[in-house]
Design a protein around this motif. Structure first.
Motif, PDB file in Angstrom:
ATOM      1  N   MET A 163      -7.531   6.381  -1.931  1.00 41.33           N
ATOM      2  CA  MET A 163      -7.397   4.927  -1.889  1.00 41.33           C
ATOM      3  C   MET A 163      -8.697   4.382  -1.319  1.00 41.33           C
ATOM      4  SD  MET A 163      -4.159   2.987  -0.256  1.00 41.33           S
ATOM      5  CE  MET A 163      -2.755   2.859  -1.340  1.00 41.33           C
ATOM      6  N   ILE A 214      -6.242 -13.965  13.825  1.00 41.98           N
ATOM      7  CA  ILE A 214      -7.662 -13.659  13.986  1.00 41.98           C
ATOM      8  C   ILE A 214      -8.178 -12.785  12.847  1.00 41.98           C
ATOM      9  CG2 ILE A 214      -9.358 -12.512  15.472  1.00 41.98           C
ATOM     10  CD1 ILE A 214      -7.841 -13.539  17.866  1.00 41.98           C
ATOM     11  N   VAL A 252     -16.345 -14.388  14.337  1.00 45.58           N
ATOM     12  CA  VAL A 252     -15.021 -14.613  14.927  1.00 45.58           C
ATOM     13  C   VAL A 252     -14.965 -14.015  16.329  1.00 45.58           C
ATOM     14  CG1 VAL A 252     -12.580 -14.072  14.721  1.00 45.58           C
ATOM     15  CG2 VAL A 252     -13.872 -14.742  12.698  1.00 45.58           C
ATOM     16  N   LEU A 305      -7.370  -2.179  10.146  1.00 46.22           N
ATOM     17  CA  LEU A 305      -6.244  -1.710   9.335  1.00 46.22           C
ATOM     18  C   LEU A 305      -6.364  -2.203   7.902  1.00 46.22           C
ATOM     19  CD1 LEU A 305      -3.259  -2.187  11.806  1.00 46.22           C
ATOM     20  CD2 LEU A 305      -4.212  -0.033  11.010  1.00 46.22           C
ATOM     21  N   ARG A 306      -6.747  -3.479   7.753  1.00 43.84           N
ATOM     22  CA  ARG A 306      -6.902  -4.014   6.399  1.00 43.84           C
ATOM     23  C   ARG A 306      -8.012  -3.298   5.645  1.00 43.84           C
ATOM     24  NH1 ARG A 306      -5.098  -9.962   6.275  1.00 43.84           N
ATOM     25  NH2 ARG A 306      -3.950 -10.066   8.213  1.00 43.84           N
ATOM     26  N   LEU A 307      -9.114  -2.951   6.352  1.00 43.84           N
ATOM     27  CA  LEU A 307     -10.203  -2.223   5.702  1.00 43.84           C
ATOM     28  C   LEU A 307      -9.698  -0.905   5.148  1.00 43.84           C
ATOM     29  CD1 LEU A 307     -13.415  -2.497   7.881  1.00 43.84           C
ATOM     30  CD2 LEU A 307     -12.809  -3.733   5.827  1.00 43.84           C
ATOM     31  N   PHE A 308      -8.850  -0.219   5.934  1.00 38.15           N
ATOM     32  CA  PHE A 308      -8.337   1.079   5.502  1.00 38.15           C
ATOM     33  C   PHE A 308      -7.086   0.939   4.648  1.00 38.15           C
ATOM     34  CE2 PHE A 308     -10.734   2.416   9.340  1.00 38.15           C
ATOM     35  CZ  PHE A 308     -11.655   3.204   8.681  1.00 38.15           C
ATOM     36  N   ARG A 309      -6.795  -0.256   4.190  1.00 37.69           N
ATOM     37  CA  ARG A 309      -5.682  -0.503   3.276  1.00 37.69           C
ATOM     38  C   ARG A 309      -4.320  -0.239   3.916  1.00 37.69           C
ATOM     39  NH1 ARG A 309      -8.044  -0.317  -2.032  1.00 37.69           N
ATOM     40  NH2 ARG A 309      -5.991  -0.630  -2.907  1.00 37.69           N
ATOM     41  N   PHE A 310      -4.186  -0.644   5.172  1.00 38.19           N
ATOM     42  CA  PHE A 310      -2.866  -0.655   5.797  1.00 38.19           C
ATOM     43  C   PHE A 310      -2.455  -2.109   5.935  1.00 38.19           C
ATOM     44  CE2 PHE A 310      -4.431   3.424   7.361  1.00 38.19           C
ATOM     45  CZ  PHE A 310      -3.328   4.220   7.179  1.00 38.19           C
ATOM     46  N   LEU A 329       4.878   9.814  13.420  1.00 42.69           N
ATOM     47  CA  LEU A 329       3.667   9.172  12.907  1.00 42.69           C
ATOM     48  C   LEU A 329       2.660  10.225  12.460  1.00 42.69           C
ATOM     49  CD1 LEU A 329       1.828   6.780  12.347  1.00 42.69           C
ATOM     50  CD2 LEU A 329       1.239   6.684  14.752  1.00 42.69           C
ATOM     51  N   MET A 339     -11.600   2.212   0.379  1.00 38.11           N
ATOM     52  CA  MET A 339     -11.630   1.253   1.484  1.00 38.11           C
ATOM     53  C   MET A 339     -12.010  -0.129   0.969  1.00 38.11           C
ATOM     54  SD  MET A 339     -13.638   2.794   4.707  1.00 38.11           S
ATOM     55  CE  MET A 339     -13.996   1.220   5.458  1.00 38.11           C
ATOM     56  N   ASN A 340     -11.530  -1.167   1.675  1.00 34.63           N
ATOM     57  CA  ASN A 340     -12.028  -2.498   1.366  1.00 34.63           C
ATOM     58  C   ASN A 340     -13.410  -2.662   1.990  1.00 34.63           C
ATOM     59  OD1 ASN A 340      -9.864  -3.505  -0.102  1.00 34.63           O
ATOM     60  ND2 ASN A 340      -8.715  -3.960   1.758  1.00 34.63           N
ATOM     61  N   ALA A 393     -18.921 -11.843   9.453  1.00 37.88           N
ATOM     62  CA  ALA A 393     -17.686 -12.579   9.723  1.00 37.88           C
ATOM     63  C   ALA A 393     -17.026 -12.055  10.997  1.00 37.88           C
ATOM     64  CB  ALA A 393     -16.729 -12.460   8.539  1.00 37.88           C
ATOM     65  N   TYR A 410      -8.041  -6.137  11.529  1.00 36.94           N
ATOM     66  CA  TYR A 410      -9.106  -6.128  10.524  1.00 36.94           C
ATOM     67  C   TYR A 410      -9.399  -4.705  10.073  1.00 36.94           C
ATOM     68  CZ  TYR A 410     -13.486  -7.349   8.236  1.00 36.94           C
ATOM     69  OH  TYR A 410     -14.469  -7.536   7.308  1.00 36.94           O
ATOM     70  N   LEU A 436       3.592   2.990  14.347  1.00 39.02           N
ATOM     71  CA  LEU A 436       2.548   2.531  15.261  1.00 39.02           C
ATOM     72  C   LEU A 436       3.047   1.328  16.067  1.00 39.02           C
ATOM     73  CD1 LEU A 436      -0.384   3.164  16.022  1.00 39.02           C
ATOM     74  CD2 LEU A 436      -1.104   1.413  14.419  1.00 39.02           C
ATOM     75  N   ARG A 457       2.449   4.609   3.952  1.00 39.53           N
ATOM     76  CA  ARG A 457       1.573   3.809   4.814  1.00 39.53           C
ATOM     77  C   ARG A 457       2.370   2.735   5.552  1.00 39.53           C
ATOM     78  NH1 ARG A 457      -4.409   3.444   3.408  1.00 39.53           N
ATOM     79  NH2 ARG A 457      -4.817   5.588   2.852  1.00 39.53           N
ATOM     80  N   MET A 507       4.039   4.403   8.426  1.00 42.97           N
ATOM     81  CA  MET A 507       3.067   4.676   9.495  1.00 42.97           C
ATOM     82  C   MET A 507       2.885   3.440  10.358  1.00 42.97           C
ATOM     83  SD  MET A 507      -0.118   6.846   8.051  1.00 42.97           S
ATOM     84  CE  MET A 507       0.024   7.371   6.365  1.00 42.97           C
ATOM     85  N   MET A 508       2.779   2.278   9.704  1.00 36.68           N
ATOM     86  CA  MET A 508       2.591   1.027  10.444  1.00 36.68           C
ATOM     87  C   MET A 508       3.784   0.748  11.355  1.00 36.68           C
ATOM     88  SD  MET A 508      -0.257  -0.553   9.909  1.00 36.68           S
ATOM     89  CE  MET A 508      -0.768   1.073  10.344  1.00 36.68           C
ATOM     90  N   LEU A 514       3.814  11.689   9.164  1.00 29.24           N
ATOM     91  CA  LEU A 514       3.585  10.721   8.082  1.00 29.24           C
ATOM     92  C   LEU A 514       2.109  10.651   7.731  1.00 29.24           C
ATOM     93  CD1 LEU A 514       5.934   7.852   9.246  1.00 29.24           C
ATOM     94  CD2 LEU A 514       6.123   9.092   7.095  1.00 29.24           C
ATOM     95  N   SER A 555       0.815  -1.209   0.000  1.00 35.74           N
ATOM     96  CA  SER A 555       0.000   0.000   0.000  1.00 35.74           C
ATOM     97  C   SER A 555       0.854   1.268   0.000  1.00 35.74           C
ATOM     98  CB  SER A 555      -0.950  -0.015   1.188  1.00 35.74           C
ATOM     99  OG  SER A 555      -0.284  -0.409   2.351  1.00 35.74           O
ATOM    100  N   VAL A 596      -8.742 -14.736   9.634  1.00 31.33           N
ATOM    101  CA  VAL A 596      -9.963 -15.550   9.608  1.00 31.33           C
ATOM    102  C   VAL A 596     -11.176 -14.648   9.380  1.00 31.33           C
ATOM    103  CG1 VAL A 596     -11.403 -17.152  10.902  1.00 31.33           C
ATOM    104  CG2 VAL A 596      -8.935 -17.319  11.058  1.00 31.33           C
ATOM    105  N   MET A 597     -11.171 -13.447   9.989  1.00 31.59           N
ATOM    106  CA  MET A 597     -12.288 -12.515   9.766  1.00 31.59           C
ATOM    107  C   MET A 597     -12.433 -12.202   8.280  1.00 31.59           C
ATOM    108  SD  MET A 597     -11.942  -9.725  12.793  1.00 31.59           S
ATOM    109  CE  MET A 597     -12.402 -10.077  14.484  1.00 31.59           C
TER     110      MET A 597
END
Lengths: 505, 146
Positions: B65, A216, B78, A426-431, B49, B67-68, B74, A424, A175, A168, A171-172, B52, A164, A219-220
């Motif tokens: 960008m 976790i 979980v 973070l993945r939604l926001f594309r991190f 941070l 969002m997914n 789900a 989860y 964090l 980004r 940033m990760m 950035l 990404s 799996v989500m």
């Protein structure tokens, strides 16, 4: 002591019945867990980490190392058969492995994966044997400023791989470093950012963060697509490549191992970069480059040999500098420290049996992997046909039990759930969560060396650029960053496609 | 609306960076350059941070960008599974908690029939017992009261 007597010492350590048995068990369990889609070596090592506390340090490390490369191999199996990479590094194997499976040549792909893995791994072990003692001698000259700069380089390298984008990724990393500051500050004894919770005084557990962020949340992401099983997809066919394919695979395997060995030694980059770069290089130099991506054997051999060479050489910085070469290595480091062994330049001279035993066990482990997998390929394929609706609830329970078993603490299970939710989101926001974990592991060490360097320089921050070693490392980090910012990629592609696309801008 | 939510990521990072930086500056000793206090390093990294995140925000304004897509069921399944494990382990022991966790997570998978869900839950509990209690001798309370 010369190399031969060192290796003899290693053989004496590794060839005990107990160590061989645990090596075998590690490889077997690692492959078994690694085959499950979405569960990579990181989660596999994390799940079995609690078990290793009951073993002597050499045995523990031998077993975990077996789990590590077993899971690495298992991940490739899932990539080839299902096109679901268990790890980012295995995603390169998908490019040619999955088309091979669709053409009914899954058996050949899996067999050449096993061969290339072993080739790459043995190559990496050889590099490790030759390089580690020298690097350890060299590292004795390191002062805190250099250690700090190596880590900066590692973190920058880890973040620019992020799909990404570098910003980004950075940033990760930040964090993760910040999360690593939670708990008691070792210098002053003051608690930081615990919000008054006594469970946070010792900091957040690495296993909890790793299981939450990767297990976790993974799996989500995948749970509800779990209805289909993959029965019938990817026919096995014969296992053995043709003679021509054997011949075509040798040079790619050597090139892949070279690239992999190099990138494995860099702290923070590890296997993902190794397999991507290995594939990219091969695509440039190979005469059959137009076949890549259509299911050619070289496309499987290169990433696998690169990836496994890197997996072995990643132990070099981990054991000689005490700086983990990858996230999984960070867990290994944690396992050693739990046994009271602090990796660093003196490890090889103070615990020669551990270091050389590990080296020899790598050779055994990789041979086991090959022996185990050729007859078992059929079983892994059948395991993958189990509908995923059965697998994911099982994985969730394994994660819960694994986290709970570390210290019989329910608070840890809740914390893992919290990190799952964070992962989860973070993945939604594309991190991408991976750089965060490396930041989390390196953060506390980095702060320690930063403060020590500043103390030694009497408060002069210039120390990081006036010491030549540190300056060179920071310069490399800066160059890496610059390479991502400059629009050279577009410039190159525009140069290539200039003629036909002119007029469109 | 989609445009707005796509900026949420960098904005959250900005908030996190500022929270750590301000928290460090306000509640912890910063020390001097020579002898840094516990707050100095978090202040530095938190500020980095935040910077950035601002750069990320500007990037996002130029090339948003997307969002997914989230899958609330789900997440619920979980979360329910892990929560069931965490909640029932102290009350009833690891094995009953395991059974409930598998049922909770399995219940959101469409097309997964109840008899199969129950069979899986019992099977996993048996496997956990065999591996962790019998095999590894990890001191669990398998079933409370037994």
């Amino acid at each position: 002591m010369d190399l031969l007597s060192n290796l003899a010492l290693g053989l004496a350590t590794a060839a005990t019945i107990q160590n061989l048995a645990y090596c075998f068990a590690g490889v077997f369990l690692g492959t078994f867990i690694g085959v499950l889609p979405g569960v990579g070596p990181l989660a596999a090592v994390a799940m079995l980490l609690p078990v290793s506390f009951y073993l002597p340090p050499e045995t523990a490390l031998v077993m975990l190392a077996g789990v590590y490369y077993g899971a690495e191999y298992g991940g490739s199996v899932a990539s080839i058969l299902l096109n679901i990479p268990g790890t980012p590094s295995a995603s390169v194997t998908c490019i040619d492995g999955y088309p091979m499976a669709q053409q009914g040549r899954a058996g050949v792909a899996l067999f050449s994966t096993a061969m290339a893995s072993m080739f790459g791994a043995l190559f990496g072990v050889a590099v490790m044997v030759l390089l580690s003692p020298k690097l350890a001698d060299f590292a004795l000259l390191f002062q805190p400023a250099e250690y700090f700069s190596v880590m900066v380089l590692g973190l920058v390298a880890a973040s620019i791989v992020s799909s990404s984008g570098a910003v980004r990724g950075l940033m990760m990393v930040c964090l993760g470093v910040l999360l690593g500051t939670v708990g008691i500050d070792v210098n002053s004894g003051e608690t930081r950012f615990t919000g008054g919770l006594p469970q946070l005084r010792d900091g957040i557990s690495l296993v909890v963060v790793a299981m939450g962020l990767f297990g976790i949340s993974e799996v989500m992401v995948s749970l509800r697509g779990a209805t289909q099983s993959y029965a019938g997809k990817g026919l096995m066919g014969s296992m053995f490549p043709t003679a021509a394919e054997w011949g075509r695979s040798l040079m790619p395997a050597i090139r892949g191992s070279l690239v992999g060995s190099f990138f494995g030694t860099l702290p923070g980059t590890g296997q993902t970069v190794a397999s991507f770069v290995g594939y990219a290089v091969e695509k440039r130099v190979n005469r059959r480059r137009d076949q890549f991506g259509k299911g050619t054997i070289e496309g499987v051999v290169v990433p696998e040999s690169a990836n496994n060479a890197a997996a072995q050489t990643a132990f070099i910085p981990t054991l000689t500098l005490g700086i983990p070469g990858s996230t999984t290595m960070a867990l290994m480091l944690g396992a050693l420290m739990i046994h009271g062994i602090t990796p660093g330049p003196r490890l090889i001279s103070e615990h020669p049996e551990l270091f050389w035993g590990l080296v020899v066990s790598f050779v055994f482990g990789n041979v086991f992997l090959l022996i185990l997998n050729i007859p078992l390929i059929g079983i892994w394929v059948r395991l993958l046909r189990v509908p995923h609706s059965y697998l994911y609830p099982t994985v969730i329970v394994l994660i819960c039990v694994g986290v709970y078993s570390i210290s019989n603490s329910i608070a840890d299970v809740w914390a893992a759930l919290a990190f799952g939710a964070i992962g989860y989101a973070l993945r939604l926001f594309r991190f991408e969560p991976a750089p965060m974990l490396i930041g989390f592991v390196l953060g506390p060490m980095m702060e320690e060396y930063f403060r020590r360097a500043m103390l030694l320089s009497r408060g002069d921050p210039g120390v990081f650029v006036t010491r030549p070693g540190s300056a060179a490392l920071l310069a490399v980090a800066a160059l890496l960053l610059l390479a991502t910012v400059l629009p050279w990629k577009q410039w190159v592609t525009r140069g290539v496609s200039a003629a036909p696309s002119r007029g469109q801008g | 609306m989609r445009q707005l939510t796509s900026h949420l990521g960098p904005l959250i990072m900005l908030a996190a960076g500022l929270a750590f930086a301000i928290g460090a500056a306000a509640t912890l000793d910063l020390g001097s350059l020579r002898r840094m206090g516990p707050g100095a390093f978090p202040l530095l990294v938190g500020s980095l941070l935040a910077i950035l995140a601002l750069i990320g925000l500007v990037q996002n304004l130029r090339h948003p960008m997307e969002m997914n897509r989230a899958d609330p069921m789900a997440v619920l399944g979980v979360t329910g599974g892990v929560a069931a494990f965490a909640f029932f382990t102290p009350l009833a022991g690891v094995l009953p908690a395991t059974t409930l966790a598998v049922l909770a997570t399995g219940s959101v998978i469409p097309g997964f029939r109840w008899p199969h869900r129950i069979a899986l839950a019992l099977g996993v509990a048996a496997a956990v017992w065999a591996i962790f209690v019998l095999g590894l001798n990890i001191p669990f309370t398998a079933v409370r009261g037994l």
